[in-house]
Design a protein around this motif. Structure first.
Motif, short mmCIF file in Angstrom:
data_model
loop_
_atom_site.label_atom_id
_atom_site.label_comp_id
_atom_site.label_asym_id
_atom_site.label_seq_id
_atom_site.Cartn_x
_atom_site.Cartn_y
_atom_site.Cartn_z
N VAL A 155 32.98 35.70 40.23
CA VAL A 155 34.03 36.28 39.56
C VAL A 155 35.11 36.79 40.40
N HIS A 156 34.93 36.67 41.66
CA HIS A 156 35.90 37.32 42.73
C HIS A 156 36.32 36.08 43.35
N LYS A 157 36.17 34.87 43.14
CA LYS A 157 36.71 33.63 43.69
C LYS A 157 38.17 33.50 43.25
N ASP A 158 38.53 33.99 41.93
CA ASP A 158 39.98 33.81 41.74
C ASP A 158 40.70 35.40 41.98
N SER A 159 41.26 35.57 43.06
CA SER A 159 41.65 36.94 43.58
C SER A 159 42.91 37.25 42.65
N ASP A 160 43.06 38.60 42.25
CA ASP A 160 44.23 38.96 41.61
C ASP A 160 44.58 40.42 42.01
N LEU A 161 45.70 40.88 41.80
CA LEU A 161 46.03 42.16 42.35
C LEU A 161 46.25 43.06 40.97
N SER A 162 45.89 42.84 39.98
CA SER A 162 46.18 43.65 38.64
C SER A 162 44.95 44.68 38.84
N GLY A 163 43.93 44.48 39.02
CA GLY A 163 42.89 45.25 39.13
C GLY A 163 42.98 46.20 40.23
N PRO A 164 42.98 45.94 41.22
CA PRO A 164 43.36 46.81 42.58
C PRO A 164 44.40 47.70 42.24
N LEU A 165 45.53 47.18 41.61
CA LEU A 165 46.74 48.23 41.34
C LEU A 165 46.18 49.33 40.22
N PHE A 166 45.41 48.93 39.31
CA PHE A 166 45.03 49.91 38.32
C PHE A 166 44.07 51.08 39.05
N LEU A 167 43.04 50.36 39.77
CA LEU A 167 42.31 51.53 40.70
C LEU A 167 43.18 52.11 41.71
N TYR A 168 44.10 51.67 42.16
CA TYR A 168 44.87 52.59 43.01
C TYR A 168 45.87 53.63 42.20
N LEU A 169 46.32 53.31 40.96
CA LEU A 169 46.84 54.28 40.26
C LEU A 169 45.63 55.38 39.60
#
Length: 254
Positions: free
Chosen positions: A114-128
């Protein structure tokens, strides 16, 4: 003795008084480009068109244009239904974010596919989320956490590519995605630390160490599984991940 003077008789023309005759002889010149004013019997200027022809054109179907335009609105609404949702157009997929986040919860069995397709939406949510929990603890660290996320991603990218050499296929976007998703244990630590008193120093340190090991194992496993040649340098990659999440835990503990 008075003297009589002869007075010639005054003869008026047949057209009336002399003043009237002189006035009639004077004509006001009109410019050649001026149009003569319409008489009172002419039609009103703003209603100069033929009312009968307008009524006939109305009866002959001039409202067809409005009906056609209303049908065109119906076609546009149908085309709106065929479009993709707004989140999909922005590249935000909540189901994929949930699957990637859920895979981090078990550090011993992480689903790498599931991590083969990288994205920045989830990391941004965890950062917030981490910034919000730190704000509830009385710490305003939005800029610090964002800066450490960027520096950590660049640091892991440089370390891995220096170890792998020309065989390294881990790009910066993937590094940022993995570091962001592996930040989940630190977010949980920040939420748990709200209920731990400040005087309980050893308890906070033990919790921080456990969550740091959790984040380190998750991030190192993802990097090794997704990049070619990562298995040979698992120890050094784990050490780099340990340094990264130790810095984040220090923000929470102190």
């Amino acid at each position: 003795m008075t003297k009589d003077f002869p007075i010639p008789p005054v003869v008026f023309p047949s057209g009336g008084s002399p003043a009237t005759a002189n006035v009639q002889q004077r004509r006001i010149p009109t410019a050649p480009y001026q149009q003569p004013r319409p008489s009172a019997s002419s039609s009103i200027p703003f209603m100069s068109f033929d009312i009968g022809s307008a009524a006939a054109s109305t009866q002959s179907g001039s409202f067809g244009g409005t009906i056609a335009s209303s049908s065109s609105f119906g076609g546009s609404s149908a085309s709106f239904e065929d479009e993709e949702p707004l989140l999909d157009e922005l590249g935000i997929h909540p189901d994929q974010i949930w699957k990637k986040t859920r895979s981090i919860l078990n550090p011993f069995r992480i689903n790498q596919t599931v991590h083969k397709d990288s994205d920045l939406s989830g990391p941004l949510f965890l950062y917030l989320a981490l910034c919000l929990f730190q704000l509830l603890a009385g710490k305003i660290q939005f800029g610090v956490i964002l800066g450490w996320v960027v520096v950590s991603s660049i640091f892991l990218y440089i370390v891995f590519n220096m170890l792998a050499g020309r065989n390294g296929n881990l790009n910066l976007h993937t590094c940022t995605s993995l570091v962001g998703y592996s930040l989940l244990p630190v977010v949980i630590l920040s939420a748990v630390s709200l209920f731990v008193p400040q005087g309980a120093g050893p308890v906070r340190y033990v919790l921080a160490a456990a969550f740091v090991l959790w984040a380190t194992r998750a991030c190192s496993n993802l990097v090794v599984s997704l990049a070619d040649g990562g298995e040979e340098h698992r120890g050094l990659i784990s050490y780099a991940c340990f340094l990264i999440y130790t810095l984040f835990s220090l923000l929470v503990v102190f």
